[in-house]
Motif scaffolding. Structure first.
Motif, PDB file in Angstrom:
ATOM      1  N   ILE A   5     -20.416 -11.363 -82.159  1.00  0.00           N
ATOM      2  CA  ILE A   5     -20.963 -11.999 -83.347  1.00  0.00           C
ATOM      3  C   ILE A   5     -21.760 -13.231 -82.952  1.00  0.00           C
ATOM      4  O   ILE A   5     -21.313 -14.050 -82.143  1.00  0.00           O
ATOM      5  CB  ILE A   5     -19.816 -12.392 -84.310  1.00  0.00           C
ATOM      6  CG1 ILE A   5     -19.106 -11.147 -84.821  1.00  0.00           C
ATOM      7  CG2 ILE A   5     -20.337 -13.223 -85.478  1.00  0.00           C
ATOM      8  CD1 ILE A   5     -19.999 -10.143 -85.523  1.00  0.00           C
ATOM      9  N   ASN A   6     -22.923 -13.362 -83.550  1.00  0.00           N
ATOM     10  CA  ASN A   6     -23.752 -14.541 -83.373  1.00  0.00           C
ATOM     11  C   ASN A   6     -23.483 -15.501 -84.531  1.00  0.00           C
ATOM     12  O   ASN A   6     -23.709 -15.144 -85.692  1.00  0.00           O
ATOM     13  CB  ASN A   6     -25.238 -14.176 -83.352  1.00  0.00           C
ATOM     14  CG  ASN A   6     -25.602 -13.285 -82.181  1.00  0.00           C
ATOM     15  OD1 ASN A   6     -24.943 -13.297 -81.145  1.00  0.00           O
ATOM     16  ND2 ASN A   6     -26.663 -12.507 -82.333  1.00  0.00           N
ATOM     17  N   LEU A   7     -23.003 -16.691 -84.215  1.00  0.00           N
ATOM     18  CA  LEU A   7     -22.687 -17.693 -85.238  1.00  0.00           C
ATOM     19  C   LEU A   7     -23.556 -18.928 -85.046  1.00  0.00           C
ATOM     20  O   LEU A   7     -23.572 -19.527 -83.969  1.00  0.00           O
ATOM     21  CB  LEU A   7     -21.213 -18.099 -85.155  1.00  0.00           C
ATOM     22  CG  LEU A   7     -20.797 -19.279 -86.048  1.00  0.00           C
ATOM     23  CD1 LEU A   7     -20.895 -18.913 -87.525  1.00  0.00           C
ATOM     24  CD2 LEU A   7     -19.387 -19.756 -85.693  1.00  0.00           C
ATOM     25  N   ALA A  29     -14.582 -20.588 -82.780  1.00  0.00           N
ATOM     26  CA  ALA A  29     -15.430 -19.398 -82.890  1.00  0.00           C
ATOM     27  C   ALA A  29     -15.647 -18.744 -81.528  1.00  0.00           C
ATOM     28  O   ALA A  29     -15.616 -17.509 -81.396  1.00  0.00           O
ATOM     29  CB  ALA A  29     -16.763 -19.765 -83.523  1.00  0.00           C
ATOM     30  N   GLU A  30     -15.851 -19.559 -80.512  1.00  0.00           N
ATOM     31  CA  GLU A  30     -16.009 -19.010 -79.165  1.00  0.00           C
ATOM     32  C   GLU A  30     -14.721 -18.347 -78.701  1.00  0.00           C
ATOM     33  O   GLU A  30     -14.754 -17.277 -78.061  1.00  0.00           O
ATOM     34  CB  GLU A  30     -16.433 -20.112 -78.200  1.00  0.00           C
ATOM     35  CG  GLU A  30     -17.864 -20.580 -78.406  1.00  0.00           C
ATOM     36  CD  GLU A  30     -18.219 -21.810 -77.597  1.00  0.00           C
ATOM     37  OE1 GLU A  30     -17.284 -22.427 -77.016  1.00  0.00           O
ATOM     38  OE2 GLU A  30     -19.417 -22.165 -77.550  1.00  0.00           O
ATOM     39  N   ALA A  34     -17.205 -15.208 -80.431  1.00  0.00           N
ATOM     40  CA  ALA A  34     -18.559 -15.376 -80.947  1.00  0.00           C
ATOM     41  C   ALA A  34     -19.459 -16.097 -79.960  1.00  0.00           C
ATOM     42  O   ALA A  34     -18.999 -16.899 -79.146  1.00  0.00           O
ATOM     43  CB  ALA A  34     -18.530 -16.147 -82.262  1.00  0.00           C
ATOM     44  N   VAL A  36     -22.185 -18.908 -80.040  1.00  0.00           N
ATOM     45  CA  VAL A  36     -22.361 -19.994 -81.003  1.00  0.00           C
ATOM     46  C   VAL A  36     -23.576 -20.837 -80.657  1.00  0.00           C
ATOM     47  O   VAL A  36     -23.774 -21.240 -79.505  1.00  0.00           O
ATOM     48  CB  VAL A  36     -21.109 -20.898 -81.052  1.00  0.00           C
ATOM     49  CG1 VAL A  36     -21.297 -22.015 -82.091  1.00  0.00           C
ATOM     50  CG2 VAL A  36     -19.865 -20.080 -81.388  1.00  0.00           C
ATOM     51  N   ASP A  78     -25.485 -13.633 -87.211  1.00  0.00           N
ATOM     52  CA  ASP A  78     -24.764 -12.740 -88.111  1.00  0.00           C
ATOM     53  C   ASP A  78     -24.016 -13.545 -89.169  1.00  0.00           C
ATOM     54  O   ASP A  78     -23.749 -13.057 -90.267  1.00  0.00           O
ATOM     55  CB  ASP A  78     -23.736 -11.896 -87.342  1.00  0.00           C
ATOM     56  CG  ASP A  78     -24.363 -11.043 -86.265  1.00  0.00           C
ATOM     57  OD1 ASP A  78     -25.251 -10.228 -86.597  1.00  0.00           O
ATOM     58  OD2 ASP A  78     -23.974 -11.193 -85.084  1.00  0.00           O
ATOM     59  N   VAL A 195     -15.819 -15.537 -88.243  1.00  0.00           N
ATOM     60  CA  VAL A 195     -16.141 -14.612 -87.153  1.00  0.00           C
ATOM     61  C   VAL A 195     -15.484 -13.259 -87.384  1.00  0.00           C
ATOM     62  O   VAL A 195     -16.111 -12.203 -87.210  1.00  0.00           O
ATOM     63  CB  VAL A 195     -15.711 -15.205 -85.796  1.00  0.00           C
ATOM     64  CG1 VAL A 195     -15.859 -14.167 -84.677  1.00  0.00           C
ATOM     65  CG2 VAL A 195     -16.532 -16.446 -85.475  1.00  0.00           C
ATOM     66  N   ARG A 199     -17.475  -9.841 -87.987  1.00  0.00           N
ATOM     67  CA  ARG A 199     -17.293  -8.728 -87.056  1.00  0.00           C
ATOM     68  C   ARG A 199     -16.924  -7.439 -87.801  1.00  0.00           C
ATOM     69  O   ARG A 199     -17.418  -6.356 -87.480  1.00  0.00           O
ATOM     70  CB  ARG A 199     -16.226  -9.066 -86.027  1.00  0.00           C
ATOM     71  CG  ARG A 199     -15.974  -7.921 -85.021  1.00  0.00           C
ATOM     72  CD  ARG A 199     -14.981  -8.290 -83.952  1.00  0.00           C
ATOM     73  NE  ARG A 199     -15.523  -9.307 -83.069  1.00  0.00           N
ATOM     74  CZ  ARG A 199     -15.017 -10.532 -82.929  1.00  0.00           C
ATOM     75  NH1 ARG A 199     -13.947 -10.907 -83.625  1.00  0.00           N
ATOM     76  NH2 ARG A 199     -15.573 -11.394 -82.103  1.00  0.00           N
TER      77      ARG A 199
END
Length: 207
Positions: A5-7, A29-30, A34, A36, A78, A195, A199
């Motif tokens: 996932i791109n955050l 998030a990482e 994700a 980030v 995303d 995230v 996803r």
């Protein structure tokens, strides 16, 4: 993980509270898998106003290397988490100005079907935490975005108490102090949830 996932975390912070929240969110998030991008919107206040507040001036200098957001960051993402301090019950003009530039992406339907969420902070207990997030989410409705609030989906939210998004009370006299543990816990939960939902949606589209 089969669906990375791109955050994008896009925010404004004057004296640093928002930056501390962003640091918690980006790490969580990482940890959730994700990719980030952290982006701080451009400062609009005049140098004289910034210089008159030592905390503002110090934070402005300390975050000068954080890139400003671009259209590419939005298209790449995303999911997007927006953050802003409360300004009279609404988001700060710095973040609003960036949102107002997004019409070209909106007109091409490139803002739709992404996951969005938000966070805020204020110096008074009832100083607009919820109204700021609801005002932000009005914009997301126009995007055709998918709003993912934290709700009360984890016990940490019963402590933080705001189902709309992470919100932090900056105690009077402690404006430059550290962000409290309950806010950090809420921030990590919110970022992880964003995230996970992004996803699940991406996986469903891909299958």
């Amino acid at each position: 993980m089969s669906h990375p996932i791109n955050l994008a975390v896009i925010y404004y912070s004057a004296t640093g509270t928002g930056t501390e929240i962003v640091n918690e969110m980006s790490k969580a998030a990482e940890d959730a898998g994700a990719l980030v991008r952290v982006r701080k919107v451009s400062e609009l206040a005049p140098p004289a106003a910034i210089g008159a507040n030592p905390a503002w001036a110090a934070h402005h200098a300390a975050t000068s290397t954080i890139p400003a957001p671009s259209f590419d960051d939005i298209e790449w993402a995303d999911a997007v988490i927006f953050g802003s301090p409360t300004r009279f019950g609404n988001i700060a003009s710095q973040l609003k100005q960036f949102l107002d530039t997004l019409s070209p992406l909106w007109s091409q339907n490139k803002l739709a079907d992404k996951v969005y969420s938000g966070f805020t902070s204020a110096t008074t207990r009832h100083g607009g935490h919820e109204s700021t997030l609801l005002a932000l989410y009005n914009t997301i409705h126009h995007f055709g975005g998918i709003i993912v609030p934290p709700g009360y989906t984890d016990p940490v939210k019963l402590v933080d108490g705001n189902p709309y998004g992470t919100s932090h009370l900056v105690e009077p006299g402690n404006e430059i102090g550290s962000v409290a543990a309950d806010t950090r816990n809420a921030a990590r939960h919110q970022a992880t949830r964003v995230v996970e939902i992004a996803r699940a949606l991406k996986s469903g589209h891909a299958s």
